[in-house]
Write an enzyme that holds these catalytic residues in place. Structure first.
Site, mmCIF file in Angstrom:
data_model
loop_
_atom_site.group_PDB
_atom_site.id
_atom_site.type_symbol
_atom_site.label_atom_id
_atom_site.label_comp_id
_atom_site.label_asym_id
_atom_site.label_seq_id
_atom_site.Cartn_x
_atom_site.Cartn_y
_atom_site.Cartn_z
ATOM 1 N N SER A 71 0.822 -1.210 0.000
ATOM 2 C CA SER A 71 0.000 0.000 0.000
ATOM 3 C C SER A 71 0.856 1.261 0.000
ATOM 4 O O SER A 71 1.990 1.259 0.483
ATOM 5 C CB SER A 71 -0.914 0.024 1.228
ATOM 6 O OG SER A 71 -1.771 -1.086 1.227
HETATM 7 N N1 SAH Z 1 -1.460 -4.709 4.096
HETATM 8 C C1 SAH Z 1 -0.664 -4.722 2.890
HETATM 9 C C2 SAH Z 1 -1.527 -4.505 1.672
HETATM 10 C C3 SAH Z 1 -1.513 -5.716 0.832
HETATM 11 S S1 SAH Z 1 -2.508 -5.650 -0.622
HETATM 12 C C4 SAH Z 1 0.445 -3.680 2.974
HETATM 13 O O1 SAH Z 1 0.804 -3.289 4.071
HETATM 14 O O2 SAH Z 1 0.998 -3.278 1.966
HETATM 15 C C5 SAH Z 1 -3.909 -6.579 -0.107
HETATM 16 C C6 SAH Z 1 -3.682 -8.019 0.280
HETATM 17 O O3 SAH Z 1 -4.963 -8.564 0.609
HETATM 18 C C7 SAH Z 1 -3.116 -8.914 -0.818
HETATM 19 O O4 SAH Z 1 -1.969 -9.551 -0.344
HETATM 20 C C8 SAH Z 1 -4.235 -9.913 -1.080
HETATM 21 O O5 SAH Z 1 -3.784 -11.223 -1.401
HETATM 22 C C9 SAH Z 1 -4.971 -9.911 0.246
HETATM 23 N N2 SAH Z 1 -6.357 -10.376 0.177
HETATM 24 C C10 SAH Z 1 -7.297 -10.171 -0.779
HETATM 25 N N3 SAH Z 1 -8.450 -10.776 -0.459
HETATM 26 C C11 SAH Z 1 -8.243 -11.387 0.737
HETATM 27 C C12 SAH Z 1 -9.060 -12.186 1.588
HETATM 28 N N4 SAH Z 1 -10.325 -12.504 1.299
HETATM 29 N N5 SAH Z 1 -8.515 -12.639 2.745
HETATM 30 C C13 SAH Z 1 -7.227 -12.366 3.070
HETATM 31 N N6 SAH Z 1 -6.411 -11.605 2.306
HETATM 32 C C14 SAH Z 1 -6.909 -11.138 1.154
#
Ligand code: SAH
Length: 222
Positions: A71
């Site tokens: 993010s």
């Molecule tokens: N928190 C992260 C952002 C990651 S992007 C950061 O600090 O940068 C969002 C993440 O959510 C991805 O890794 C994706 O695989 C995950 N994601 C999407 N749908 C999901 C679900 N239903 N349960 C768990 N994780 C999920």
């Protein structure tokens, strides 16, 4: 605890570069000094591929593989600030671990973090990274986070870092009385908006904040 010796490295990762990022976040409206301090001391370059390390302190999202992203620092700061605004939560659930940057920020501000990720390969990498950073108050689970993490509930705070079209019922249920949920809501491509939902004695109270752009919350695990 993240120490200065863990962060030291090539020029791009210097204290000055990180200070510049934090100044930019303050200019964009982040007010919580605790959040800014933690971002200043967290080595974001260790959360991305080495080839992208030189861009780690720009205020942008970056690819982390598997079609996912780390993010944008502003969004991490903003969501963390909103989560902590009324009172500092003790136990926080994060849905969407990804590379673990948001988890690392939270782990330095709250007592315990529980983080759920649906892509196992990403999670394995992130577990290793957290061990090497000695952030030991974060626990991970490979699962579809739209179901929350029921055996560890309730949570004083829940943060969702992927966007569902509607707020998952399970997350509302797993929020402790007085707790707060911060979640982007909306279809990808359309306007997603950041929602803050408080569980009050009178029920769930929702307030909407700025437009955001997250990867979608996807059902099932891989
Ligand atoms: N928190 C992260 C952002 C990651 S992007 C950061 O600090 O940068 C969002 C993440 O959510 C991805 O890794 C994706 O695989 C995950 N994601 C999407 N749908 C999901 C679900 N239903 N349960 C768990 N994780 C999920």
């Amino acid at each position: 605890m993240i120490t200065e010796s863990m962060i030291r490295g090539i020029g791009m990762t210097s204290q000055r570069t990180r200070e510049r990022l934090v100044r930019r976040l303050a200019e964009k409206g982040i007010r919580d000094k605790r959040v800014l301090d933690v971002i200043k001391n967290t080595p974001r370059h260790l959360f991305v591929d080495e080839a992208l390390a030189s861009r780690a302190y720009e205020d942008t999202a970056l690819p982390i593989g598997h079609g996912q992203t780390i993010s944008q620092p502003y969004i991490v700061a903003r969501m963390t600030e909103l989560l902590l605004a009324e009172k500092t939560p003790d136990r926080v659930l994060e849905v969407g671990t990804g590379c673990g940057y948001q988890s690392a920020i939270l782990s330095q501000l709250v007592n315990e973090v529980f983080s759920v990720e649906r892509i196992d390969l990403l999670l394995q990498q992130t577990r290793r990274r957290m061990r090497s950073l000695k952030l030991s108050n974060v626990r991970f689970k490979h699962s579809d986070g739209s179901w929350g993490w029921e055996s560890k509930a309730p949570y004083d705070g829940i943060i969702v870092t992927a966007a569902p079209s509607e707020v998952p019922e399970a997350l509302l249920k797993q929020l402790a009385p007085g707790g707060r949920l911060v979640i982007p809501v909306g279809q990808q491509g359309d306007a997603q908006q950041l929602a803050v939902i408080d569980r009050t004695p009178e029920g769930y109270v929702q307030e909407m904040f700025e437009s955001v752009s997250f990867v979608p919350l996807v059902n099932g695990e891989v």
